[in-house]
Write a protein that holds these residues in place. Structure first.
Motif, PDB file in Angstrom:
ATOM      1  N   TYR A   9       0.868  -1.182   0.000  1.00  0.00           N
ATOM      2  CA  TYR A   9       0.000   0.000   0.000  1.00  0.00           C
ATOM      3  C   TYR A   9       0.900   1.224   0.000  1.00  0.00           C
ATOM      4  CZ  TYR A   9      -3.437   3.445   1.466  1.00  0.00           C
ATOM      5  OH  TYR A   9      -4.243   4.552   1.536  1.00  0.00           O
ATOM      6  N   SER A  44       1.296   5.736  -0.384  1.00  0.00           N
ATOM      7  CA  SER A  44       0.688   7.051  -0.326  1.00  0.00           C
ATOM      8  C   SER A  44       0.386   7.517  -1.744  1.00  0.00           C
ATOM      9  CB  SER A  44       1.623   8.043   0.364  1.00  0.00           C
ATOM     10  OG  SER A  44       2.757   8.279  -0.441  1.00  0.00           O
ATOM     11  N   ASP A  45      -0.564   8.403  -1.858  1.00  0.00           N
ATOM     12  CA  ASP A  45      -0.939   8.906  -3.177  1.00  0.00           C
ATOM     13  C   ASP A  45       0.224   9.614  -3.860  1.00  0.00           C
ATOM     14  OD1 ASP A  45      -4.363   9.809  -2.273  1.00  0.00           O
ATOM     15  OD2 ASP A  45      -3.480   7.906  -2.912  1.00  0.00           O
ATOM     16  N   SER A  46       1.100  10.212  -3.079  1.00  0.00           N
ATOM     17  CA  SER A  46       2.196  10.998  -3.650  1.00  0.00           C
ATOM     18  C   SER A  46       3.231  10.138  -4.370  1.00  0.00           C
ATOM     19  CB  SER A  46       2.866  11.830  -2.565  1.00  0.00           C
ATOM     20  OG  SER A  46       3.426  10.997  -1.570  1.00  0.00           O
ATOM     21  N   LYS A  71       2.363   6.664  -5.369  1.00  0.00           N
ATOM     22  CA  LYS A  71       1.691   5.553  -6.031  1.00  0.00           C
ATOM     23  C   LYS A  71       1.962   5.588  -7.532  1.00  0.00           C
ATOM     24  CE  LYS A  71      -2.161   4.715  -4.152  1.00  0.00           C
ATOM     25  NZ  LYS A  71      -3.564   4.859  -3.720  1.00  0.00           N
ATOM     26  N   GLY A  72       2.313   4.435  -8.066  1.00  0.00           N
ATOM     27  CA  GLY A  72       2.625   4.338  -9.490  1.00  0.00           C
ATOM     28  C   GLY A  72       4.085   4.607  -9.818  1.00  0.00           C
TER      29      GLY A  72
END
Length: 125
Positions: A58, A60-62, A64-65
């Protein structure tokens, strides 16, 4: 109990780094492992986490990817692969170990009982 993070350095924006965190003195395969980072003047920030079996991660959005986490339980080591790095990724990166089963808490530093010493990552623009 020791967690030893390594692999930090200076990289240009768009580049990649792989951080490693070697554990000793703990039953590594029983612990969830997390990565956090802290930039100067800022609070410690959750980056990502991997379950003890390595089956789930999992982020963090910052990141991710762009970032991935893996672990080798036979080598007591967890890795943070960072791709397409940005200047805002500049920070000291910490690995940490947690035995909690409250998975929703794993984005919080307080859920981790053991911490590595940190490794500096600097991304130049």
């Amino acid at each position: 109990v020791q967690l030893q993070a390594s692999g930090g350095g200076l990289v240009q924006a768009g580049g990649s780094l792989r951080l490693s965190c070697a554990a000793s003195g703990v039953p590594f395969s029983s612990y969830t492992m997390g990565w956090f980072r802290q930039a100067p003047g800022k609070e410690r920030e959750f980056v990502g986490v991997i379950r003890s079996s390595g089956s789930r991660t999992y982020f963090s959005d910052s990141v991710k990817g762009r970032f991935t986490i893996s672990r080798d339980n036979a080598k007591n080591t967890v890795y943070l692969q960072m791709n397409n790095l940005r200047p805002e990724d500049t920070a000291v990166y910490y690995c940490a170990a947690s035995s909690t089963v409250i998975y929703s808490s794993l984005i919080i530093p307080g859920a981790y009982g053991y911490w590595g010493q940190g490794t500096q990552v600097t991304v130049s623009s």
